[in-house]
Design a protein around this motif. Structure first.
Motif, PDB file in Angstrom:
ATOM      1  N   VAL A 162      -7.514   4.728  -3.086  1.00 43.10           N
ATOM      2  CA  VAL A 162      -7.203   4.905  -1.645  1.00 43.10           C
ATOM      3  C   VAL A 162      -5.663   5.256  -1.877  1.00 43.10           C
ATOM      4  O   VAL A 162      -4.668   5.580  -1.804  1.00 43.10           O
ATOM      5  CB  VAL A 162      -6.362   3.338  -2.190  1.00 43.10           C
ATOM      6  CG1 VAL A 162      -6.307   2.760  -0.154  1.00 43.10           C
ATOM      7  CG2 VAL A 162      -8.130   2.417  -2.100  1.00 43.10           C
ATOM      8  N   GLY A 163      -5.494   5.989  -0.088  1.00 41.89           N
ATOM      9  CA  GLY A 163      -4.446   6.697  -0.146  1.00 41.89           C
ATOM     10  C   GLY A 163      -3.903   7.949   0.835  1.00 41.89           C
ATOM     11  O   GLY A 163      -5.772   8.602   0.481  1.00 41.89           O
ATOM     12  N   THR A 164      -3.626   8.772   0.764  1.00 45.09           N
ATOM     13  CA  THR A 164      -3.423   9.894   1.299  1.00 45.09           C
ATOM     14  C   THR A 164      -3.885  11.228   0.285  1.00 45.09           C
ATOM     15  O   THR A 164      -3.842  11.995   0.517  1.00 45.09           O
ATOM     16  CB  THR A 164      -1.923  10.050   1.803  1.00 45.09           C
ATOM     17  OG1 THR A 164      -0.567   9.926   0.317  1.00 45.09           O
ATOM     18  CG2 THR A 164      -1.012   9.404   2.723  1.00 45.09           C
ATOM     19  N   PRO A 204      -6.777   5.341   4.214  1.00 41.96           N
ATOM     20  CA  PRO A 204      -7.915   6.294   3.754  1.00 41.96           C
ATOM     21  C   PRO A 204      -8.763   5.424   2.209  1.00 41.96           C
ATOM     22  O   PRO A 204      -7.878   5.463   1.459  1.00 41.96           O
ATOM     23  CB  PRO A 204      -7.693   7.797   3.539  1.00 41.96           C
ATOM     24  CG  PRO A 204      -6.325   6.914   3.960  1.00 41.96           C
ATOM     25  CD  PRO A 204      -5.806   6.211   4.189  1.00 41.96           C
ATOM     26  N   GLY A 229       2.696   2.830   2.366  1.00 41.46           N
ATOM     27  CA  GLY A 229       2.828   3.432   3.069  1.00 41.46           C
ATOM     28  C   GLY A 229       2.097   3.754   3.711  1.00 41.46           C
ATOM     29  O   GLY A 229       1.390   5.423   3.883  1.00 41.46           O
ATOM     30  N   GLU A 230       0.811   4.258   2.815  1.00 35.17           N
ATOM     31  CA  GLU A 230      -0.337   5.350   2.718  1.00 35.17           C
ATOM     32  C   GLU A 230      -1.509   4.764   2.796  1.00 35.17           C
ATOM     33  O   GLU A 230      -2.572   5.323   3.149  1.00 35.17           O
ATOM     34  CB  GLU A 230      -0.913   5.778   0.951  1.00 35.17           C
ATOM     35  CG  GLU A 230       0.418   7.063   0.503  1.00 35.17           C
ATOM     36  CD  GLU A 230       0.331   7.360  -1.013  1.00 35.17           C
ATOM     37  OE1 GLU A 230      -1.629   7.292  -1.327  1.00 35.17           O
ATOM     38  OE2 GLU A 230       0.639   7.827  -2.129  1.00 35.17           O
ATOM     39  N   VAL A 231      -1.479   3.472   3.366  1.00 32.79           N
ATOM     40  CA  VAL A 231      -3.030   3.164   4.256  1.00 32.79           C
ATOM     41  C   VAL A 231      -2.469   3.144   5.948  1.00 32.79           C
ATOM     42  O   VAL A 231      -1.673   2.533   6.004  1.00 32.79           O
ATOM     43  CB  VAL A 231      -3.128   1.911   3.892  1.00 32.79           C
ATOM     44  CG1 VAL A 231      -4.456   1.002   4.164  1.00 32.79           C
ATOM     45  CG2 VAL A 231      -2.910   2.119   2.219  1.00 32.79           C
ATOM     46  N   ASP A 232      -3.865   3.205   5.906  1.00 33.66           N
ATOM     47  CA  ASP A 232      -3.892   2.312   7.747  1.00 33.66           C
ATOM     48  C   ASP A 232      -4.048   1.338   8.325  1.00 33.66           C
ATOM     49  O   ASP A 232      -3.666   0.934   8.712  1.00 33.66           O
ATOM     50  CB  ASP A 232      -4.476   3.393   8.230  1.00 33.66           C
ATOM     51  CG  ASP A 232      -4.316   5.317   8.160  1.00 33.66           C
ATOM     52  OD1 ASP A 232      -4.603   6.401   8.082  1.00 33.66           O
ATOM     53  OD2 ASP A 232      -2.784   5.576   8.461  1.00 33.66           O
ATOM     54  N   THR A 233      -5.297   1.090   7.167  1.00 31.61           N
ATOM     55  CA  THR A 233      -6.310  -0.414   7.719  1.00 31.61           C
ATOM     56  C   THR A 233      -6.582  -0.917   6.506  1.00 31.61           C
ATOM     57  O   THR A 233      -6.354  -0.402   5.705  1.00 31.61           O
ATOM     58  CB  THR A 233      -7.235   0.167   8.369  1.00 31.61           C
ATOM     59  OG1 THR A 233      -8.215   0.418   8.438  1.00 31.61           O
ATOM     60  CG2 THR A 233      -7.019   0.741   9.366  1.00 31.61           C
ATOM     61  N   THR A 243       1.084  -1.107  -0.220  1.00 37.00           N
ATOM     62  CA  THR A 243       0.213  -0.439   0.322  1.00 37.00           C
ATOM     63  C   THR A 243       0.954   1.136  -0.334  1.00 37.00           C
ATOM     64  O   THR A 243       0.382   2.490   0.802  1.00 37.00           O
ATOM     65  CB  THR A 243      -0.730  -0.325   1.151  1.00 37.00           C
ATOM     66  OG1 THR A 243       0.077  -0.427   2.418  1.00 37.00           O
ATOM     67  CG2 THR A 243      -2.346  -1.099   1.228  1.00 37.00           C
ATOM     68  N   THR A 296      -1.993   8.885  10.710  1.00 40.52           N
ATOM     69  CA  THR A 296      -1.993   9.374  10.130  1.00 40.52           C
ATOM     70  C   THR A 296      -2.253  10.081   8.244  1.00 40.52           C
ATOM     71  O   THR A 296      -2.696  10.005   7.909  1.00 40.52           O
ATOM     72  CB  THR A 296      -0.274   9.237  10.189  1.00 40.52           C
ATOM     73  OG1 THR A 296       0.357   8.895  10.966  1.00 40.52           O
ATOM     74  CG2 THR A 296       0.757  10.454   9.499  1.00 40.52           C
ATOM     75  N   ASN A 297      -2.330   8.591   7.603  1.00 41.09           N
ATOM     76  CA  ASN A 297      -2.616   8.752   6.333  1.00 41.09           C
ATOM     77  C   ASN A 297      -3.893   9.302   6.288  1.00 41.09           C
ATOM     78  O   ASN A 297      -3.852   9.947   5.815  1.00 41.09           O
ATOM     79  CB  ASN A 297      -2.071   7.092   5.413  1.00 41.09           C
ATOM     80  CG  ASN A 297      -0.880   7.447   6.137  1.00 41.09           C
ATOM     81  OD1 ASN A 297       0.134   7.563   5.297  1.00 41.09           O
ATOM     82  ND2 ASN A 297      -0.793   5.498   5.780  1.00 41.09           N
ATOM     83  N   SER A 298      -4.564   8.787   7.651  1.00 39.05           N
ATOM     84  CA  SER A 298      -6.460   9.857   7.328  1.00 39.05           C
ATOM     85  C   SER A 298      -6.242  10.322   7.475  1.00 39.05           C
ATOM     86  O   SER A 298      -7.120  11.605   7.007  1.00 39.05           O
ATOM     87  CB  SER A 298      -7.009   8.316   8.047  1.00 39.05           C
ATOM     88  OG  SER A 298      -6.605   7.122   8.289  1.00 39.05           O
ATOM     89  N   ALA A 349       0.589   2.972  11.169  1.00 40.50           N
ATOM     90  CA  ALA A 349      -0.972   3.459  11.736  1.00 40.50           C
ATOM     91  C   ALA A 349      -1.072   3.197  13.129  1.00 40.50           C
ATOM     92  O   ALA A 349      -2.055   3.964  13.854  1.00 40.50           O
ATOM     93  CB  ALA A 349      -1.851   3.203  11.042  1.00 40.50           C
ATOM     94  N   HIS A 354       1.246   4.905  15.547  1.00 38.85           N
ATOM     95  CA  HIS A 354       0.728   6.907  15.300  1.00 38.85           C
ATOM     96  C   HIS A 354      -0.913   6.702  15.954  1.00 38.85           C
ATOM     97  O   HIS A 354      -0.496   7.685  17.481  1.00 38.85           O
ATOM     98  CB  HIS A 354       0.582   6.571  14.062  1.00 38.85           C
ATOM     99  CG  HIS A 354      -0.142   8.033  14.103  1.00 38.85           C
ATOM    100  ND1 HIS A 354       0.009   9.757  14.180  1.00 38.85           N
ATOM    101  CD2 HIS A 354      -1.512   8.912  13.707  1.00 38.85           C
ATOM    102  CE1 HIS A 354      -0.403  10.470  14.300  1.00 38.85           C
ATOM    103  NE2 HIS A 354      -2.011   9.972  13.944  1.00 38.85           N
TER     104      HIS A 354
END
Lengths: 933, 99
Positions: free
Chosen positions: B79-81, B65, A35-39, A33, B21-23, A53, A56
């Motif tokens: 999906v993503g930031t 997110p 690194g842009e995904v949290d869950t 992902t 963070t990303n969310s 995440a 964080h």
């Protein structure tokens, strides 16, 4: 590491393996992902939080929580469902109220609930309550819980709010417990309440009615006083529209409100009259002031109303009292200057009405003798119907006191106050008072030396005018009037003393001389004389010395009384010195009167015995006399002359002295003559001499008897010297009688002796004739003599007859009826009425000597005599001529046929013996013994 | 000027994982883009999968997110930031409609 039993050791290996798998999974997902995904989650919804995440979130969450919690001023603890403190904020760590509820010192891991349960002491109740509430929240019974508690330190009062809110995540997983120090808030609230309470007290305390109204005229606040004024409660009124509470308000009232609201300017000093719930009229003063909200807009108005009824009344009262004081001071000024009682009263009444603004003021004097109130003065505006409410007041004795306030005031000896004339039973004429606008009145008694001497009345136009303050003032006024009356009375007494001798009550020198002056003037007008006699009481001083002054004074009083009685006129007497009196003798027609009065006075005084100290005293006195108008023509000089006369009396040692020596002498002589004459009759000092009357032929036909007095000192005295005295003293009657008796007796003797006799003519004085008994006396005398009437003739002067014709006629007729002859003497000198002359019962006329004298002097004289003779003859009267002195007259008279003549030519008056010898002897020879007619 | 009336309204739904963070970043980027390119014409609904995991499932959202553009069509899923702004504008159709 060793764990709890929950994890058996065998599982530990599996756990490690799984963790490794998880870790690797996580890394891979991270890669996938970018690194842009949290869950991530599968189609079943199992979510896996990627590691970053996770970290964080974990940190972030905690940090967020912590910072949130720490930012709060409250002390916050998160507790789990068992009550264990999971986390706390910084404030909690330092928090301690001293109360167990705050779980002092309790940190993470402690069980909050247990701490509270274990609480003891002062905070125990709160702690238990807290625990209970938290439990309720934890088990879902309550959605939240909060309560306030107090925890006071010795130095400070503190309040706290404790709340518990659930940590919910579908189901309650714990709770947030918060303690917040709300002391400040509480204090502020208290202060606010306090202020509000103070404000209300203040607002209710103010002596005014207060409303707070908004711009829509709704009453926001009202104070107690205003509420009471409309008879409702504060709560009842606040919040309601103004119009609802005050339905009757006038339109302009609201206009005022509008004006204030619109202009933002206050309106002050509005005056109006309202009725209170009791129905009384009140005067209200109102101020309307706008108040503003913080933006500067008018938010409403404050209305402040004060009941100024009382202060208005007070103002009126003060003004009235000031008027009263002004009246008092003006009347006092008046009293100082006024010496006339009537003027004082009038002015006092006028001042009361004009300055005092009374409707009427009046003063009446109390007359105790007649038991009435006598009006003395009045002033005022009211109608005449009330002019003399005083006049109708009749005051009887205490058994039946008089009507009206005036009489009541006198009886009660205090002020009668009638503050409501219409309703008081003591007022009479209530209707009249109402007409005149008199609604209250008062009558005050005026005292002098404890007696009610006057009453002072006032009428006012207002009910209840005479209150305590007014009455104090009026009583003072009545006192002052009483003082003035007393003062004037004293002044009058003083002026009395200026004119009167205090001891005896007689006039003093000043007054006496004034009176004397008046008397002299009136005497001058009447042509009379007045005698002023100064009397000196001799040796009075020695009486004073020996008996004392009281006795001396008593003596003086007695002398004063005696003199007044003696003169029958107290105003004719005065006291001019310690031992000197002065009198005015009654007006004298003749000097003889004066002498007589004086003689009497002196004699009586000498004889008078004055009782003193059980003994009787005779007082010797000396008299100095001055005569008006002879000695002086004014009182002052007359007095001085009398003083001078007194001195000469003292010098010569005589009892009395006249100012004029001659007067003294002649009066003395006269007085002594009087005395002698009194004795003369007894002493046979009188004698009759006879003067012959001749017929024309020269025969003696009758004789006139003329009285002579053999004065032992001076010898034979002719009647001219003493007849007047006889008449003045009244001796004339006795002497006259004697003369008649003598003449009748002499005649009778002649008749008895058969000697020739002639009729004897006796003069009769007017006094004798006036005596009503005279005729009877003559009759008596004649009765004692056989031939008396034949020998008697009465000579009566013409003037005397004419003075009282009718009486004279009657008397004369009676006398003639007795056989007595009557001749009119001094004919021609009187004022005869010829008509009467004809009627007079007389026998002859004697022509006065003056005519005989004139007969030869002028033709008229002759004619007169001739006419008189003719007249007499024509009236069948005989004529006798008196005072024939010479042959010429004689021959004329013969020619004129005068019947008889008398005079010195023919013979003077001589004693009987000589007469007999001279005339009757010869007659005997040549005439018959029969008396001629 | 009623130009906006004829312009479409955007309806976004963003699935986040709390404020991970990303969310958080995704949300921030989305907002910025909307503000800039579709001011007053957008709506963002944020769904927290920790709070509403069922919705995520229902929307077949398996990762956060995730942004779903529900309007205007076509529906897009990202999906993503959302950090690559230029690409995002194209993908989301924001560019042409700069107002």
């Amino acid at each position: 590491m060793s764990h709890s039993d929950a994890v058996p050791p065998a599982a530990e290996t599996e756990i490690s393996a799984l963790i490794a798998t998880l870790h690797a999974t996580g890394q891979r997902l991270q890669q996938l992902t970018s690194g842009e995904v949290d869950t991530v989650a599968d189609q079943y919804g199992h979510t896996f939080v990627l590691r970053e995440a996770q970290v964080h979130l974990r940190h972030h969450e905690a940090a967020k929580q912590a910072s949130i919690l720490n930012a709060l001023p409250a002390s916050i603890a998160l507790i789990d469902t068992r009550g264990v403190i999971v986390s706390v904020n910084e404030a909690w760590k330092h928090f301690s109220t001293g109360s167990a509820a705050s779980a002092p010192g309790a940190g993470v891991g402690s069980n909050y609930l247990e701490i509270c349960d274990r609480a003891e002491g002062s905070g125990a109740a709160e702690a238990l309550r807290a625990a209970r509430g938290v439990r309720a929240v934890l088990d879902g019974t309550e959605k939240s819980f909060s309560f306030q508690y107090a925890c006071h330190s010795p130095t400070r009062q503190r309040w706290f709010l404790m709340t518990a809110t659930p940590l919910a995540d579908g189901h309650t997983s714990g709770a947030v417990v918060m303690h917040l120090d709300i002391t400040e808030r509480v204090e502020i609230a208290h202060a606010l309440d306090q202020q509000r309470a103070e404000l209300r007290v203040l607002v209710d305390l103010l002596p005014a009615m207060i409303w707070f109204k908004d711009t829509a005229n709704r009453i926001l606040r009202i104070n107690q006083r205003a509420a009471d004024a409309v008879g409702r409660t504060v709560a009842d009124i606040e919040g309601r529209p103004c119009a609802e509470i005050y339905p009757g308000e006038a339109a302009d009232y609201y206009a005022d409100d509008r004006l204030v609201i619109d202009s933002g300017a206050a309106k002050r000093g509005i005056i109006e009259t309202i009725r209170d719930p009791a129905g009384n009229s009140r005067c209200i003063q109102t101020d309307k002031v706008p108040y503003f909200n913080p933006d500067g807009q008018v938010a409403g108005i404050v209305v402040l109303s004060q009941d100024i009824t009382e202060s208005r009344l007070a103002e009126v009262r003060i003004r009235r009292l000031n008027r009263g004081y002004l009246v008092l001071s003006q009347i006092n000024a008046l009293i100082v200057g006024e010496s006339d009682r009537a003027r004082l009263f009038h002015e006092a009444c006028r001042i009361a009405v004009e300055t005092g603004e009374f409707r009427r003021a009046w003063i009446g004097l109390v007359d105790h003798a007649t038991l009435t109130i006598v009006p003395a003065a009045s002033a005022g505006r009211s109608s005449d119907g009330l002019q003399w409410a005083g006049e109708s007041l009749l005051q009887r004795d205490d058994a039946a006191p008089g009507h009206g306030p005036g009489a009541l005031a006198v009886h009660a000896r205090q002020a009668i106050i009638i503050n409501d004339v219409a309703g008081d039973p003591r007022t009479q004429n209530a209707g009249k008072y109402a007409e005149a606008g008199v609604r209250a009145l008062v009558v005050l008694p005026v005292f002098v030396a404890g007696d009610v001497v006057a009453v002072f009345g006032l009428h006012a136009g207002d009910v209840d005018y005479f209150d305590a303050a007014e009455m104090d003032l009026l009583r003072e006024l009545a006192n002052d009037i009483g003082f003035a009356i007393d003062h004037i009375g004293k002044a009058e007494r003083l002026s009395y003393l200026a004119y009167y001798d205090a001891l005896t009550g007689l006039a003093n020198r000043t007054l006496f001389l004034e009176r004397a002056g008046q008397r002299l003037r009136s005497a001058a007008g009447a042509g009379h004389g007045v005698a002023l006699v100064l009397i000196d009481l001799e040796r009075f001083k020695s009486i004073n010395d020996s008996l004392g002054q009281t006795a001396g004074n008593e003596l003086l009083r007695q002398v004063a009384t005696w003199l007044s009685a003696s003169l029958q006129d107290a105003t004719a007497v005065g006291r001019v010195d310690a031992d000197h009196f002065v009198v005015m003798l009654p007006e004298a027609d003749s000097p003889g009167d004066t002498a007589r009065y004086l003689q009497k006075l002196i004699a009586d005084f000498h004889d008078q015995a004055f009782p003193l100290e059980g003994a009787v005293f005779r007082i010797a006195a000396r008299f100095g006399v001055a005569l008006f108008p002879d000695d002086a023509t004014d009182a002052e000089n007359l007095f001085r002359k009398a003083e001078s006369a007194l001195k000469s009396a003292q010098a010569s040692g005589s009892r009395h002295a006249f100012y004029t020596q001659q007067m003294t002498a002649s009066v003395a002589r006269r007085l002594s003559l009087e005395n002698q004459l009194r004795q003369a009759l007894d002493n046979d000092e009188f004698v009759l001499h006879y003067q012959p009357k001749m017929s024309a032929e020269g025969r003696v036909t009758s004789a006139e008897a003329l009285i002579r007095w053999n004065d032992p000192r001076t010898g034979l005295t002719l009647p001219g010297q003493f007849i007047s005295i006889l008449e003045e003293t009244g001796l004339i009657h006795d002497v006259g009688r004697w003369a008649l008796r003598q003449a009748i007796s002499d005649y009778q003797r002649w008749r008895d002796a058969a000697t020739p006799a002639v009729r004897l003519a006796v003069n009769v004085s007017p006094l004798q004739l006036r005596n009503p008994d005279f005729v009877d006396e003559v009759r008596q005398l004649l009765n004692s003599s056989r031939n008396g009437a034949e020998g008697l003739e009465l000579e009566i002067t013409e003037g005397m007859i004419m003075a009282d014709i009718d009486h004279s006629i009657a008397s004369l007729q009676a006398l003639r009826d007795m056989g007595v002859r009557v001749a009119i003497d001094d004919f021609g000198t009187g004022f005869s009425s010829l008509a009467y002359l004809a009627r007079l019962p007389v026998d002859s006329l004697k022509i006065d000597r003056s005519f005989i004298n004139d007969m030869t002097q002028s033709p008229q004289g002759l004619v007169l005599v001739s006419t008189m003779i003719t007249l007499a003859h024509s009236l069948s009267l005989k004529v006798v001529a008196e005072g024939v002195e010479n042959p010429e007259q004689s021959s004329l008279l013969r020619l004129l046929r005068c019947d008889e003549v008398q005079g010195n030519l023919y013979g003077e008056a001589v004693p009987r013996a000589i007469f007999e010898a001279t005339y009757l002897a010869g007659a005997q020879q040549s005439a018959t013994s029969v008396p001629t007619t | 000027m009623n130009a906006s009336d004829s312009l479409p309204r955007f309806d976004f739904q963003l699935f986040v994982a709390g404020d991970a963070t990303n969310s958080a970043q995704a949300l921030a980027n989305l907002r910025a883009m909307c503000q800039q390119y579709a001011a007053n014409r957008y709506e963002i609904e944020v769904v927290d999968v920790f709070v509403d995991p069922e919705r995520a499932l229902a929307g077949s959202v398996f990762m956060t997110p995730t942004l779903i553009k529900r309007a205007p069509p076509p529906v897009r899923r990202v999906v993503g930031t959302l950090a690559d702004t230029q690409r995002m504008l194209d993908v989301l159709g924001l560019r042409a409609l700069r107002a």
